[in-house]
Design a protein around this motif. Structure first.
Motif, PDB file in Angstrom:
ATOM      1  N   ALA A 156       0.795  -1.228   0.000  1.00 41.94           N
ATOM      2  CA  ALA A 156       0.000   0.000   0.000  1.00 41.94           C
ATOM      3  C   ALA A 156       0.829   1.280   0.000  1.00 41.94           C
ATOM      4  O   ALA A 156       0.431   2.280  -0.568  1.00 41.94           O
ATOM      5  N   LEU A 159       1.658   3.543  -3.078  1.00 41.88           N
ATOM      6  CA  LEU A 159       0.658   4.461  -3.633  1.00 41.88           C
ATOM      7  C   LEU A 159       1.028   5.913  -3.384  1.00 41.88           C
ATOM      8  O   LEU A 159       0.916   6.760  -4.259  1.00 41.88           O
ATOM      9  N   LYS A 160       1.511   6.182  -2.170  1.00 41.80           N
ATOM     10  CA  LYS A 160       1.890   7.552  -1.809  1.00 41.80           C
ATOM     11  C   LYS A 160       3.048   8.027  -2.670  1.00 41.80           C
ATOM     12  O   LYS A 160       3.020   9.132  -3.202  1.00 41.80           O
ATOM     13  N   ASP A 163       1.935   8.588  -6.186  1.00 39.21           N
ATOM     14  CA  ASP A 163       1.130   9.808  -6.285  1.00 39.21           C
ATOM     15  C   ASP A 163       2.028  11.037  -6.299  1.00 39.21           C
ATOM     16  O   ASP A 163       1.870  11.942  -7.118  1.00 39.21           O
TER      17      ASP A 163
ATOM     18  N   PHE B 279       1.294  16.621   5.264  1.00 33.48           N
ATOM     19  CA  PHE B 279       0.168  16.203   4.450  1.00 33.48           C
ATOM     20  C   PHE B 279      -1.161  16.624   5.038  1.00 33.48           C
ATOM     21  O   PHE B 279      -1.381  16.490   6.230  1.00 33.48           O
ATOM     22  N   MET B 285      -4.129   9.016   3.923  1.00 32.92           N
ATOM     23  CA  MET B 285      -3.018   8.502   3.124  1.00 32.92           C
ATOM     24  C   MET B 285      -2.438   7.208   3.658  1.00 32.92           C
ATOM     25  O   MET B 285      -1.817   6.459   2.936  1.00 32.92           O
ATOM     26  N   ASN B 286      -2.646   6.975   4.967  1.00 33.54           N
ATOM     27  CA  ASN B 286      -2.077   5.758   5.529  1.00 33.54           C
ATOM     28  C   ASN B 286      -2.613   4.512   4.845  1.00 33.54           C
ATOM     29  O   ASN B 286      -1.946   3.507   4.766  1.00 33.54           O
ATOM     30  N   SER B 288      -5.133   4.744   1.965  1.00 34.42           N
ATOM     31  CA  SER B 288      -5.708   4.859   0.630  1.00 34.42           C
ATOM     32  C   SER B 288      -5.243   6.130  -0.046  1.00 34.42           C
ATOM     33  O   SER B 288      -4.460   6.890   0.495  1.00 34.42           O
ATOM     34  N   TYR B 289      -5.772   6.331  -1.208  1.00 36.55           N
ATOM     35  CA  TYR B 289      -5.384   7.469  -2.011  1.00 36.55           C
ATOM     36  C   TYR B 289      -6.655   8.160  -2.478  1.00 36.55           C
ATOM     37  O   TYR B 289      -7.419   7.591  -3.237  1.00 36.55           O
ATOM     38  N   ASN B 294      -5.646  14.019  -0.388  1.00 38.79           N
ATOM     39  CA  ASN B 294      -4.280  13.769   0.053  1.00 38.79           C
ATOM     40  C   ASN B 294      -3.373  14.784  -0.624  1.00 38.79           C
ATOM     41  O   ASN B 294      -2.950  14.596  -1.745  1.00 38.79           O
TER      42      ASN B 294
END
Lengths: 205, 329
Positions: A156, A159-160, A163, B279, B285-286, B288-289, B294
Motif C-alpha cells: 500500500a 501508492l503515496k 502519487d 500532508f 493517506m495511511n 488509501s489514495y 491527500n
C-alpha cells in the motif's frame, strides 16, 4: 529572404498536435483535481477525472507513435545527446538566450537539416520525452489500477510515492510546456515557429 | 434367503444412521479456552446444542422415537461468531425469557418482545461514549424508520448474536468498509430480505451507481453510509440514512482537503488533524489514495512558487525583447 527547411514531416506534426492537445487537457484537469474545493469547482470533479483518464490513455498511445516514428525514421537522430562538451554547449545557448539575443547576435547553433534543435532544446526535449513523459504515464496507469499494482507488487505504501512522483513530474511538464510555448515565439517572426508545426517548414532568421 | 437378509440390512442401515446423527450432534465439545474465557459458555451450550447447528434432535415422548429435525435458519446462531461478538459474555437468557430453558419451548414465547439497543444501553454511563440516545433519535429520523413499519428495528442491521464493533477497533479501514457494507448489502442485495419490508423492486446497486467513476474502487474503499448517512459530530457512525435524493453526489465533498471522509470513515483515526505541517488528511493517506484530499502543503507551496518563477522569467524575458525591439526601431 528567410530560408525554408522542411524539418517536420507529417507524422511528426500529427504526433505533436495530438501531444499538445492531450498534454493541455491533462494539465488543466490535473490542476483542477489537485486543487479541488467544494466551494470552487474549476472543472466538475468527475468530468475532470474522466477527461484526465482518457487523455492519459491517448497520450500513452500517442507516445508509442512517437517512439515508433523515431525508431524507424531519421527523426530519432535529433534526440541523440552527445555528452562530450554538452555542458559548454548548454552554457553557450543559455548565454545567447539571456544576453546575446538582446544584442541581436547570431544564434550559436543555427537550425540546419542535421541540427533541428539547439543544445538547450535537445536536452529539454530528451528529458521531457524520454524521462518525464514515460514517468508520468506509467505512474498514471498505476493510479488507474492501484489494486493490481500496489497490493500485489509494492504494498500500500507505494501508492503515496507513486502519487507524489506523478504530481511532481506533472508540475515539471507544465513548466516545460509554458517555457516551450514562450520560446516558440523566438523565431524569424513571432508566429513563424507555430506556423512551422502546421506547414512542416522551418523559417530561419 | 433374500427375505431374511432384507430386514437385517434395514436394521443395520437404521442403526448406522442413528449413530452418524448421534456423532454429529455430540461431536461438538466446548473447548477449555472457550469455557474459561466466556463465563456463560457452559450454560449457553444448553441452547447451542440445538441452535448452534442446522439440525437438532429430541425424544418424541408420544411416539417414543428419537426425532431429527432441521433447524429453522433464522433460529441458528453461529457459536464462533457469537463468541467474537459484542455480546459474547452474555447468557442467552439475559435477553431471552428463562422459559426457554424448557423443551419443547412454550408456544407463547414466539410472541416475546425483543429488546432494542436503547433498552439496555440507554442512559447507562458505561456506554455514554457511544451516545446511544443520539443513535436512536438519528435512526428515528432516517428513512429506515420513517419509510417502514416498526418491524424495522436495530436488529435489521445489527444482529445481536454476531454484531461486533468495527469502527473503533484498530482494524484496517478496508476491513471496516467490507464489514459495514455487508450489513447494508444483507438486505439491499438480497431480494427475499429486501421484500420483507417493502413491495418495491430491489434496485440494482451497480446500475444505480454507474455514474460513479471507478465504481469498484469506491465500493471497496468507502462505506455506503459515507454518502447515504448524515454526518453527526456527536456520534461516530451516522445512523440517519437520508433519502436517495439527498445522498452525496458531489465528488469534491470527499475529494478536497476539507474531505467529508475525515468526519465519517476516518473520524476515529483522525489524530493528525488538519495540520499544515505536511500532508493534509495524512490519516487517509495511511491506507488509501483520495485525489484532492491527500495533498502535501509544501508541495502545493513549492509548485506555486515554481509556477511564479517560470511566469516571472517569461515575463521579464518578453519585456526585454519588446524594449530592445522598440529601441532598435
Amino acid at each position: 529572404m528567410a530560408e525554408k527547411l522542411y524539418l517536420y514531416p507529417k507524422w511528426v506534426r500529427l504526433w505533436h498536435a495530438l501531444n499538445a492537445i492531450f498534454i493541455l487537457l491533462l494539465i488543466i484537469t490535473g490542476i483542477s483535481m489537485q486543487f479541488s474545493k467544494p466551494e470552487f469547482g474549476f472543472i466538475r470533479f468527475d468530468i475532470a477525472v474522466s477527461i484526465h483518464n482518457i487523455a492519459g490513455m491517448l497520450l500513452t498511445a500517442n507516445y508509442l507513435l512517437f517512439l515508433t516514428g523515431n525508431f524507424f525514421t531519421s527523426n530519432g537522430k535529433y534526440y541523440k545527446l552527445t555528452l562530450k562538451g554538452l555542458f559548454q554547449r548548454l552554457t553557450k545557448q543559455f548565454i545567447y538566450y539571456t544576453i546575446g539575443i538582446f544584442r541581436h547576435e547570431k544564434p550559436p547553433f543555427p537550425v540546419t537539416k542535421e541540427r533541428k534543435f539547439n543544445p538547450l532544446q535537445q536536452f529539454t526535449y530528451v528529458a521531457a520525452m524520454y524521462v518525464l513523459v514515460p514517468i508520468v504515464f506509467i505512474t498514471g496507469w498505476a493510479l488507474l489500477y492501484p489494486e493490481v499494482l500496489f497490493t500485489k507488487v509494492l504494498g500500500a505504501s507505494g501508492l503515496k510515492v507513486n502519487d507524489f512522483i506523478h504530481v511532481i513530474v506533472g508540475f515539471f511538464l507544465s513548466f516545460f510546456l509554458f517555457v516551450h510555448v514562450y520560446f516558440c515565439t523566438i523565431g524569424a517572426t513571432f508566429v513563424s515557429n507555430f506556423k512551422s508545426m502546421i506547414t512542416g517548414y522551418h523559417e530561419s532568421h | 434367503m433374500h427375505k431374511n437378509l432384507f430386514p437385517l440390512s434395514n436394521v443395520i442401515t437404521k442403526g448406522m444412521t442413528v449413530m452418524v446423527f448421534f456423532l454429529l450432534i455430540t461431536s461438538f465439545q466446548l473447548d477449555d479456552k472457550t469455557k474459561k474465557t466466556f463465563k456463560n459458555a457452559e450454560s449457553n451450550e444448553f441452547c447451542f446444542k440445538c441452535h448452534g447447528q442446522s439440525k437438532y434432535s429430541y425424544n418424541n415422548t408420544e411416539s417414543g422415537h428419537h426425532v431429527f429435525k432441521k433447524m429453522y435458519s433464522e433460529a441458528i446462531v453461529d457459536r464462533d461468531l457469537f463468541y467474537e461478538s459484542n455480546h459474547r459474555q452474555f447468557k442467552c437468557t439475559d435477553c431471552h425469557p428463562e422459559d426457554y430453558d424448557t423443551f419443547p419451548h412454550p408456544g407463547r414465547l414466539r410472541m416475546e418482545t425483543k429488546y432494542l439497543c436503547i433498552d439496555c444501553h440507554g442512559g447507562d454511563p458505561k456506554y455514554a461514549k457511544f451516545n446511544f440516545e443520539k443513535i436512536e433519535s438519528e435512526f428515528q429520523e432516517s428513512v429506515h424508520s420513517t419509510k417502514h413499519s416498526q418491524d424495522f428495528t436495530c436488529w435489521m442491521c445489527h444482529n445481536p448474536h454476531t454484531y461486533k464493533i468495527s469502527t473503533r477497533s484498530q482494524e484496517k479501514i478496508k476491513d471496516i468498509v467490507a464489514y459495514d457494507n455487508a450489513i447494508c448489502l444483507n438486505c439491499h442485495a438480497d431480494i427475499t430480505k429486501y421484500q420483507l419490508l417493502t413491495d418495491k423492486v430491489i434496485p440494482n446497486i451497480v446500475r444505480k451507481h454507474e455514474w460513479l467513476p471507478n465504481q469498484a474502487l469506491h465500493f471497496k474503499n468507502v462505506r455506503c453510509i459515507e454518502c447515504h448517512a448524515m454526518v453527526n459530530d456527536s456520534i461516530l457512525v451516522g445512523h440517519n440514512i437520508k433519502p436517495k435524493s439527498k445522498a452525496v453526489k458531489r465528488c469534491v465533498e470527499c475529494h478536497s482537503t476539507n474531505s467529508l471522509l475525515m468526519a465519517s470513515l476516518y473520524k476515529f483515526k483522525v489524530q493528525e488533524g488538519r495540520s499544515k505541517a505536511g500532508f493534509y488528511n495524512g490519516v487517509i493517506m495511511n491506507e488509501s489514495y483520495v485525489i484532492g484530499a491527500n495533498r502535501n502543503y509544501y508541495l502545493g507551496i513549492l509548485s506555486l512558487l515554481m509556477f511564479g518563477f517560470v511566469f516571472a522569467g517569461i515575463a521579464i524575458h518578453a519585456t526585454m525583447r519588446i524594449i530592445k525591439r522598440k529601441n532598435n526601431g
